[in-house]
Design a protein around this motif. Structure first.
Motif, short mmCIF file in Angstrom:
data_model
loop_
_atom_site.label_atom_id
_atom_site.label_comp_id
_atom_site.label_asym_id
_atom_site.label_seq_id
_atom_site.Cartn_x
_atom_site.Cartn_y
_atom_site.Cartn_z
N VAL A 90 8.63 7.83 -0.55
CA VAL A 90 8.08 7.70 1.06
C VAL A 90 6.95 6.81 1.00
CG1 VAL A 90 7.55 8.98 2.90
CG2 VAL A 90 9.37 9.73 1.43
N TYR A 91 6.79 6.09 1.73
CA TYR A 91 5.78 5.03 1.97
C TYR A 91 4.97 5.01 3.30
CZ TYR A 91 7.43 3.15 -2.25
OH TYR A 91 8.02 2.77 -3.66
N ASP A 92 3.91 4.64 3.41
CA ASP A 92 3.36 4.70 4.80
C ASP A 92 2.85 3.18 5.19
OD1 ASP A 92 3.16 7.44 5.24
OD2 ASP A 92 1.43 7.64 3.61
N VAL A 93 3.74 2.86 6.31
CA VAL A 93 3.33 1.40 6.85
C VAL A 93 2.49 1.52 7.93
CG1 VAL A 93 4.41 -0.42 7.62
CG2 VAL A 93 5.73 0.72 5.80
N LYS A 94 1.31 0.83 7.76
CA LYS A 94 0.49 0.83 9.01
C LYS A 94 0.85 -0.03 10.07
CE LYS A 94 -4.30 0.33 10.35
NZ LYS A 94 -5.85 -0.24 9.81
N PRO A 95 1.22 0.33 11.31
CA PRO A 95 1.66 -0.24 12.36
C PRO A 95 0.55 -1.55 12.54
CG PRO A 95 1.91 1.84 12.95
CD PRO A 95 1.13 1.93 11.62
N GLY A 96 1.06 -2.98 12.49
CA GLY A 96 -0.01 -3.90 12.85
C GLY A 96 -0.08 -4.76 11.52
N TRP A 97 0.16 -4.20 10.40
CA TRP A 97 0.32 -4.96 9.35
C TRP A 97 1.05 -6.17 9.46
CZ3 TRP A 97 1.20 -1.03 4.60
CH2 TRP A 97 -0.11 -0.47 4.16
N SER A 98 0.68 -7.04 8.74
CA SER A 98 1.58 -8.39 8.57
C SER A 98 2.46 -8.24 7.51
CB SER A 98 0.73 -9.62 8.04
OG SER A 98 0.25 -9.34 6.59
N ALA A 99 3.64 -9.02 7.40
CA ALA A 99 4.72 -8.93 6.65
C ALA A 99 4.21 -9.11 5.24
CB ALA A 99 5.90 -9.97 6.61
N THR A 100 3.20 -9.85 4.69
CA THR A 100 2.71 -9.83 3.52
C THR A 100 1.93 -8.56 3.12
OG1 THR A 100 2.41 -12.46 3.68
CG2 THR A 100 0.89 -11.08 2.00
N GLU A 101 1.26 -8.14 3.99
CA GLU A 101 0.34 -6.85 3.73
C GLU A 101 1.47 -5.50 3.51
OE1 GLU A 101 -3.80 -7.27 6.46
OE2 GLU A 101 -1.83 -6.89 7.37
N LEU A 102 2.39 -5.66 4.18
CA LEU A 102 3.46 -4.66 4.11
C LEU A 102 4.10 -4.68 2.59
CD1 LEU A 102 6.24 -3.44 6.79
CD2 LEU A 102 6.57 -3.61 4.44
N ILE A 103 4.85 -5.80 2.50
CA ILE A 103 5.45 -5.87 1.18
C ILE A 103 4.31 -5.89 0.01
CG2 ILE A 103 6.70 -7.76 -0.20
CD1 ILE A 103 7.52 -8.74 2.34
N THR A 104 3.34 -6.41 0.03
CA THR A 104 2.27 -6.16 -1.09
C THR A 104 1.91 -4.67 -1.41
OG1 THR A 104 1.24 -8.19 -0.52
CG2 THR A 104 0.00 -6.84 -1.92
N ASP A 105 1.85 -3.94 -0.24
CA ASP A 105 1.39 -2.67 -0.66
C ASP A 105 2.62 -1.81 -1.06
OD1 ASP A 105 -0.10 -0.09 0.32
OD2 ASP A 105 1.98 0.43 1.00
N LEU A 106 3.92 -2.07 -0.82
CA LEU A 106 4.98 -1.50 -1.34
C LEU A 106 5.18 -1.98 -2.85
CD1 LEU A 106 7.75 0.16 -0.36
CD2 LEU A 106 8.64 -2.01 0.16
N VAL A 107 5.06 -3.00 -3.13
CA VAL A 107 5.36 -3.70 -4.46
C VAL A 107 4.21 -3.36 -5.28
CG1 VAL A 107 5.36 -5.78 -6.03
CG2 VAL A 107 6.46 -5.74 -3.90
N LYS A 108 3.18 -3.09 -5.19
CA LYS A 108 2.01 -2.47 -5.74
C LYS A 108 2.00 -1.04 -6.18
CE LYS A 108 -1.65 -5.78 -5.08
NZ LYS A 108 -3.13 -6.05 -4.60
N GLN A 109 2.62 -0.21 -5.31
CA GLN A 109 2.72 1.12 -5.31
C GLN A 109 4.21 1.52 -6.09
OE1 GLN A 109 2.30 4.08 -2.39
NE2 GLN A 109 1.65 2.59 -0.86
N SER A 110 5.06 0.57 -6.02
CA SER A 110 6.39 0.63 -6.77
C SER A 110 5.95 0.17 -8.43
CB SER A 110 7.28 -0.24 -6.25
OG SER A 110 7.97 -0.03 -4.86
N ALA A 111 5.18 -0.55 -8.66
CA ALA A 111 4.57 -1.01 -9.90
C ALA A 111 4.18 0.22 -10.69
CB ALA A 111 3.97 -2.04 -9.92
N ASP A 112 3.52 0.99 -9.94
CA ASP A 112 2.80 2.15 -10.59
C ASP A 112 3.85 3.29 -10.69
OD1 ASP A 112 0.24 0.72 -10.42
OD2 ASP A 112 -0.30 1.78 -8.61
#
Length: 469
Positions: free
Chosen positions: A299-321
């Protein structure tokens, strides 16, 4: 001989104009009192200096003591104590000063009471009171609740965001609300200038939380169409939905097309993908699928207003961990496999079996690879077709392509789904065994395993009898 004017006796006549009347006790001898050298007397009593710390100020009652000395022997109405003689009138100026003194005293007393009352109220407010707004508020405010936040911590964040007037207003309103103690981390869309009670009611409602992104194991980036026509959303669709909110009348949604383009154009290293995945991820069918398998379930938290790059980057970094936490690193891989190959095997395990069978499925894959037997997995064929994994048609298995494990030896070029931590662990450490075949033979998803092809055919017949195959 002339008499000394400084001495007098009782036989001498007194001038009533110069001497105040004085009561004489009957048959008492006259006492001779020496005169005191004349001293300068201020013209008015108010001019007398007062000894002490503040010589320019007067004692509140000093003036009245002077009057008492001057009229000693008279009652309060101005008559001699023996009742003889007319009342003595007090000079008008002295009466005015007395009234002024009394008025000032009353004013000072009232001011003291006001100050004391104000201080008491301020102290009460400081200790027991709190600021609070009225009503349900207006305008939007986005607040993030983080893991471990207490009710007071949430209240402080709401106060800073202008949602409530004070932390205490929120804490007091939520004291009896059990749902507030169970609130989860994430982004919450509230309103500004809300009463504490309204804020508690809204933040605990299902509609307040926004940006919640849940990715489950087995999911792939593209949507999957089920046999009944129902569509199971893929990672792109889930990200797009999670990005949507309306803040102050403006939509924050990011379309699937925007997300696809961002993945296709981005530098994977800049997005946070592991170094060991950078080269092999480029072998995907298309550039927008280069992150397949590199997104961990959760379960991830997406901040409304993020750009596509910000959203994907947050998701990928957390997934790598998360992938590393599951046990897959550059140094810890499956037997004879690279980290990326191990991730591919984990995705195959996820799509082919239920959790209790993960270890055995992993062993079947490793054994077939080592014996140079085609994997013949329906899941890899259906990945290209965006279909479920259970069965494939003969014409589908006859199609060429790098993901057709009926036609090709070895692993497909990339993962085909989101692998769970259990699938990764099974890929790193397969269960010991000689199995080379498996087929689903139970309606609950369990598989039957075989070492030889004859045993495998028997298991397939069993599955048919049970209505599974």
């Amino acid at each position: 001989m002339p008499r000394d004017p400084r001495f007098a006796d009782a036989s001498m006549p007194r001038d009533p104009r110069t001497q105040p009347p004085r009561r004489q006790p009957a048959e008492q001898p006259t006492e001779v009192i020496p005169t005191v050298p004349e001293a300068h007397e201020p013209e008015h009593p108010d001019e007398r200096p007062i000894d002490g710390l503040f010589e320019d100020e007067y004692d509140e009652y000093g003036e009245y003591e002077d009057y008492d000395d001057e009229y000693d022997g008279y009652d309060e109405d101005g008559y001699p104590v023996d009742g003889a003689g007319p009342p003595v009138d007090e000079p008008p100026a002295k009466k005015t000063r007395k009234k002024r003194k009394r008025a000032i005293g009353w004013i000072a007393a009232v001011l003291v009471l006001v100050l004391l009352s104000g201080g008491a109220w301020f102290g009460y407010q400081k200790i027991f009171g709190y600021a609070d707004y009225d009503g349900s508020g207006e305008g939007d405010a986005l607040v993030q609740v983080e893991q471990g936040d207490t009710t007071s911590a949430i209240g402080a964040k709401l106060t800073d965001a202008g949602v409530v007037a004070s932390t205490r207003a929120f804490v007091k309103a939520g004291a009896e609300n059990t749902a507030l103690s169970k609130i989860q981390q994430g982004y919450y869309l509230l309103r500004q200038h809300m009463s504490g009670e309204s804020a508690v009611d809204l933040i605990t409602s299902p509609t307040a939380r926004v940006g919640r992104l849940e990715i489950r194991p087995y999911t792939q980036f593209d949507d999957i169409t089920q046999p009944d026509g129902k569509v199971t959303p893929g990672v792109f669709s889930l990200m797009s939905k999670a990005s949507c909110a309306t803040v102050n009348g403006k939509s924050t949604c990011i379309s699937v097309d925007q997300l696809r383009k961002t993945v296709a154009d981005a530098d994977l290293k800049a997005l946070g993908a592991p170094d060991w995945a950078l080269a092999d991820a480029g072998k995907a069918l298309s550039k927008d699928k280069r992150l397949e398998g590199l997104i961990a379930p959760g379960v991830y938290d997406v901040k409304p207003g993020w750009s596509a790059t910000e959203l994907i980057t947050d998701l990928v970094k957390q997934s790598a961990d998360a992938i590393q936490a599951a046990g897959l690193t550059a140094q810890n891989t499956g037997p004879g496999m690279s980290p990326y190959q191990t991730l591919i095997i984990a995705s195959l395990i996820e799509r082919e079996a239920i959790t209790p069978d993960f270890g055995k499925i992993s062993r079947v894959i490793y054994n077939r690879l080592s014996q140079r037997i085609r994997l013949q997995l329906d899941s890899t064929v259906n990945y290209v077709l965006d279909r479920p994994t259970l069965l494939t048609k003969p014409e589908d298995r006859a199609k060429s392509g790098p993901y057709n494990t009926y036609a090709n030896y070895g692993l497909p070029p990339t993962p085909i789904a989101v692998p769970s931590a259990d699938a990764i662990k099974a890929a790193v450490s397969p269960t010991p065994g000689d199995w080379a075949y498996f087929v689903k033979c139970e309606k609950d998803g369990h598989s039957c395993f075989a070492v030889t092809n004859d045993q495998h055919n028997e298991n397939k017949h069993l599955a048919e009898q049970r209505g599974v195959y």
